[in-house]
Design a protein around this motif. Structure first.
Motif, PDB file in Angstrom:
ATOM      1  N   ILE A   1      -7.958  -5.927  -7.774  1.00  0.00           N
ATOM      2  CA  ILE A   1      -9.043  -6.392  -8.635  1.00  0.00           C
ATOM      3  C   ILE A   1      -8.837  -7.867  -8.995  1.00  0.00           C
ATOM      4  O   ILE A   1      -9.811  -8.613  -9.169  1.00  0.00           O
TER       5      ILE A   1
ATOM      6  N   GLN B   1     -10.327  -9.506  -6.133  1.00  0.00           N
ATOM      7  CA  GLN B   1     -11.775  -9.302  -6.158  1.00  0.00           C
ATOM      8  C   GLN B   1     -12.455 -10.262  -7.139  1.00  0.00           C
ATOM      9  O   GLN B   1     -13.553 -10.766  -6.878  1.00  0.00           O
ATOM     10  N   THR B   2     -11.810 -10.507  -8.282  1.00  0.00           N
ATOM     11  CA  THR B   2     -12.406 -11.369  -9.304  1.00  0.00           C
ATOM     12  C   THR B   2     -12.036 -12.838  -9.125  1.00  0.00           C
ATOM     13  O   THR B   2     -12.618 -13.705  -9.785  1.00  0.00           O
TER      14      THR B   2
ATOM     15  N   GLN C   1     -16.075  -2.509 -10.886  1.00  0.00           N
ATOM     16  CA  GLN C   1     -17.448  -2.983 -10.695  1.00  0.00           C
ATOM     17  C   GLN C   1     -17.604  -4.453 -11.066  1.00  0.00           C
ATOM     18  O   GLN C   1     -18.707  -4.996 -11.005  1.00  0.00           O
ATOM     19  N   THR C   2     -16.517  -5.119 -11.448  1.00  0.00           N
ATOM     20  CA  THR C   2     -16.598  -6.502 -11.924  1.00  0.00           C
ATOM     21  C   THR C   2     -16.239  -7.490 -10.813  1.00  0.00           C
ATOM     22  O   THR C   2     -15.515  -7.147  -9.870  1.00  0.00           O
ATOM     23  N   HIS C   3     -16.748  -8.737 -10.974  1.00  0.00           N
ATOM     24  CA  HIS C   3     -16.484  -9.779  -9.973  1.00  0.00           C
ATOM     25  C   HIS C   3     -16.131 -11.116 -10.625  1.00  0.00           C
ATOM     26  O   HIS C   3     -16.194 -12.153  -9.975  1.00  0.00           O
ATOM     27  N   SER C   4     -15.758 -11.083 -11.886  1.00  0.00           N
ATOM     28  CA  SER C   4     -15.287 -12.288 -12.567  1.00  0.00           C
ATOM     29  C   SER C   4     -14.282 -11.871 -13.636  1.00  0.00           C
ATOM     30  O   SER C   4     -14.293 -10.724 -14.099  1.00  0.00           O
TER      31      SER C   4
END
Length: 407
Positions: A52, A55-56, A110-113
């Motif tokens: 993650i 990902q972020t 579900q996050t991208h930041s």
């Protein structure tokens, strides 16, 4: 040892005996399942932190600030949960928090930041903190009714759940996306809560024995004396020192192995699993240790062992030596938090559990950003040595607590 920890030898109903009926074994089993579920879900999240992070696109320091959301959400809700336990009962609150924790674990993937990650971790942390206070309050009531120091056995279930969750995460890390993995954990959590929850809801919290020398662990604290408040504060600070270490290994252990020691993702995920396995083994022997050694020796030996183990885990030149250090740290930290929270609950009921837990998770509140910034300024291995420093502090405070722990 306190009267809470002494075995009853009188027959039930006899002179000096405890006339309160023992709680059913199924109640203890159901509560143990919720502790295991708590550890399982939390570990499922922490082993996906490296993925993650990628990902972020977060740096070490921004990831530390995002991870602050877990501890911030937990601390915010802990004192509120103590009041809810007084009003609705710790069993009902435990079940509700089990549902919320199961649902919220799917959100981080579900996050991208870093900002959105921090916000959803507030929700996850709130459910996690509520679950910890409610389950520990229920456990304190049960320990008081059983009149044996079995608190470590519940925390052993938490560690066992963490070991299984981390092991499963390591197995699927290369084949499943974080979103699929965490959504799968949501389903498992809801099924387990539906299976074990009715047993908790069916039985009220056991009542403490009606004896002049027995503390009312299961009752709301009424006008604690200044000395009792200081004791709760002292054990809360001990919990803080050890929760810092648990949180550091959960949040940064896998990243240290993968980034600094170039371990494969599966080996990196196994770091927390090994740590949780060691904590499970230590906690399974916790009741015996407390009965044989008492609280003070257990706290001091545990803190010293954890300090030595974490120095090895953070500064070792190879992944395998670091894994050995993580295991030794887990053995050392195993029984410190259960003893601290149990003693606070013995003195002040759910309010004492909430107070000690809030201070404890204050360590986790400070840990993620502190280690993140130290990692940017120096290095992650140097930052992780702060765990050894605080474990040593816990040992020193445990020795100082000898006059109030009645070992």
């Amino acid at each position: 040892m306190p009267q809470l920890n002494k075995l009853r030898t009188a027959l039930p109903g006899g002179l000096g005996g405890n006339t309160a009926p023992l709680p059913p074994a199924r109640l203890r089993t159901a509560l143990t399942v919720f502790f295991a579920l708590d550890g399982f879900l939390f570990a499922g999240w922490v082993v996906r932190i490296p993925a993650i992070k990628h990902q972020t696109g977060a740096s070490a320091s921004t990831l530390g600030l995002a991870l602050l959301g877990v501890s911030a959400g937990a601390v915010i809700t802990m004192m509120l949960t103590g009041r809810l336990c007084h009003r609705f009962g710790s069993h009902a609150v435990t079940v509700v928090c089990g549902v919320l924790l199961s649902l919220s674990i799917a959100l981080p993937a579900q996050t991208h930041s870093a900002l959105s990650l921090g916000l959803v971790l507030l929700v996850f942390g709130a459910a996690y903190g509520g679950m910890n206070v409610a389950a520990n309050s229920a456990a304190v009531d049960l320990v008081t009714a059983l009149r044996r120091p079995v608190m470590p056995s519940f925390h052993a279930a938490f560690s066992l759940g963490g070991m299984i969750g981390a092991g499963l995460g390591g197995l699927v890390a290369g084949g499943l996306s974080p979103a699929t993995h965490l959504f799968f954990l949501t389903g498992i959590g809801l099924v387990v809560t539906a299976a074990a929850g009715p047993e908790l809801l069916r039985h009220p919290a056991p009542e403490a024995p009606k004896e002049a020398d027995a503390p009312s662990a299961g009752k709301p604290a009424q006008r604690l004396s200044g000395r009792a408040r200081k004791v709760v504060l002292l054990f809360g600070v001990i919990a803080l020192c050890t929760a810092y270490g648990e949180g550091a290994l959960a949040d940064w252990g896998a990243l240290h192995l993968e980034q600094d020691l170039h371990a494969r993702p599966g080996v990196a995920a196994a770091g927390y699993s090994l740590f949780a396995l060691a904590m499970t083994a230590g906690r399974l022997s916790g009741t015996l240790l407390l009965e044989r050694l008492g609280q003070t020796r257990t706290l001091v030996a545990g803190g010293a062992t954890a300090a030595a183990g974490m120095l090895l885990g953070s500064l070792a030149p190879t992944a395998w030596l670091a894994l050995l250090g993580f295991a030794v740290t887990g053995l050392g930290l195993a029984n410190i938090f259960p003893v601290a929270v149990g003693r606070a609950g013995e003195l002040a009921g759910p309010g004492g559990v909430a107070a000690a837990s809030t201070l404890g998770y204050g360590g986790m509140l400070l840990g993620p950003p502190a280690i993140g910034f130290l990692a940017d300024w120096f290095s992650l291995p140097v930052a992780l040595t702060t765990v050894a420093v605080l474990a040593g502090a816990a040992a020193a405070l445990g020795y100082r607590a000898r006059k109030v722990a009645h070992t």
